[in-house]
Design a protein around this motif. Sequence first.
Motif, PDB file in Angstrom:
ATOM      1  N   ALA A  55      31.793  11.951  -2.465  1.00  0.00           N
ATOM      2  CA  ALA A  55      31.685  11.271  -1.165  1.00  0.00           C
ATOM      3  C   ALA A  55      32.753  10.216  -0.980  1.00  0.00           C
ATOM      4  O   ALA A  55      33.285  10.038   0.102  1.00  0.00           O
ATOM      5  N   HIS A  56      33.089   9.498  -2.036  1.00  0.00           N
ATOM      6  CA  HIS A  56      34.026   8.389  -1.885  1.00  0.00           C
ATOM      7  C   HIS A  56      35.208   8.460  -2.837  1.00  0.00           C
ATOM      8  O   HIS A  56      36.075   7.610  -2.810  1.00  0.00           O
ATOM      9  N   LEU A  57      35.249   9.479  -3.696  1.00  0.00           N
ATOM     10  CA  LEU A  57      36.218   9.476  -4.779  1.00  0.00           C
ATOM     11  C   LEU A  57      36.816  10.855  -4.967  1.00  0.00           C
ATOM     12  O   LEU A  57      36.112  11.873  -4.887  1.00  0.00           O
ATOM     13  N   THR A  58      38.108  10.894  -5.210  1.00  0.00           N
ATOM     14  CA  THR A  58      38.787  12.148  -5.507  1.00  0.00           C
ATOM     15  C   THR A  58      39.420  12.044  -6.885  1.00  0.00           C
ATOM     16  O   THR A  58      40.151  11.103  -7.172  1.00  0.00           O
ATOM     17  N   GLU A  59      39.138  13.033  -7.738  1.00  0.00           N
ATOM     18  CA  GLU A  59      39.723  13.098  -9.071  1.00  0.00           C
ATOM     19  C   GLU A  59      40.979  13.968  -8.997  1.00  0.00           C
ATOM     20  O   GLU A  59      40.905  15.141  -8.617  1.00  0.00           O
ATOM     21  N   LEU A  60      42.117  13.395  -9.355  1.00  0.00           N
ATOM     22  CA  LEU A  60      43.374  14.131  -9.389  1.00  0.00           C
ATOM     23  C   LEU A  60      43.789  14.292 -10.844  1.00  0.00           C
ATOM     24  O   LEU A  60      43.941  13.304 -11.566  1.00  0.00           O
ATOM     25  N   VAL A  61      43.978  15.531 -11.282  1.00  0.00           N
ATOM     26  CA  VAL A  61      44.333  15.818 -12.665  1.00  0.00           C
ATOM     27  C   VAL A  61      45.766  16.336 -12.726  1.00  0.00           C
ATOM     28  O   VAL A  61      46.159  17.182 -11.927  1.00  0.00           O
TER      29      VAL A  61
END
Length: 309
Positions: free
Chosen positions: A7-13
């Motif tokens: 909802a509020h966070l994007t994980e970029l790998v």
Amino acid sequence: MAATRTAHLTELVDTNAAEIAAEFVSARTQAGSPVMGMVMTLVVVVDEEASGWAMEAAQHASHEHPARILGVILGSARGTARVNAQVGIGNGWSGETALIRLSGEVVKHPESVVLPLLLPDSPVAVWWPRDHPDDPASDPIGRLGRRRITDAAYVTRGKSRALHGQCASYAAGNTDLAWTRITPWRAMLAAALDQQPLKVTSVVIRAERVSPSADLLMAWLSDRLKVRVERLTSRGPGITEVTMNTKEGPISITRSDGRLATFSSPGQPDRPVALRRREVPELLAEELRRLDEDDIYAATAKRLVVLAK
């Protein structure tokens, strides 16, 4: 690059600065807020263990100073360069946030990731919540900041040595939260001499054996009053008493519990005064109110170096 959204966070790998910047734009667009009213960039250089409370402290400070907050965790410099990030807005943040983990070769050049993410035409502050470089102004990330904030009280070892090192390498824009902690003490002592302009002949400070703030208070009083300042050890917490001796009698502030102090002066009844020990978020917010050089801290740092010789 792989991205996972909540909802509020994007994980970029396995990402890079361009993709992190693009995610900021995407998050603002989805939130329907293309302009966040951010006034600065705060870069938090921290280890993995302390990253949770450090980012929480930055979040609290951002309520007073809306900012793009970039947490930077420097991992091992061995192996292939790798950048992972958690990017988001909202959820208690007044601006944008990214927690960026660096490993491999990029650890040697962290500014290459941080520089493209700085807000244009706005000031940059860099904060090291725990261990910090010997010379923040020449550090690769430190060089990006107009304000460089350290905290000798939170280094993992050698607090007094860390403070003296910071003072010896002082550059315009440097400060330490050990200095911010004594703002109420300095204000109260200055007010006491304004109310009773007596000539101080000597000063005694009682504090915990290891207290960077007490060391700075000693240097400040020595520099401003030009008298002998004695530093004695107490059980704490922190600074417990400051006594300014005059021919008419002592002016003293005594605080044994870290919350409430007693103010005493010649010919006047003792009175209680609020003098609580403040938490890091409040200290950080205070420092971010001032982004120009602190001339008084500069003079105090110089004096502490002289006293240490």
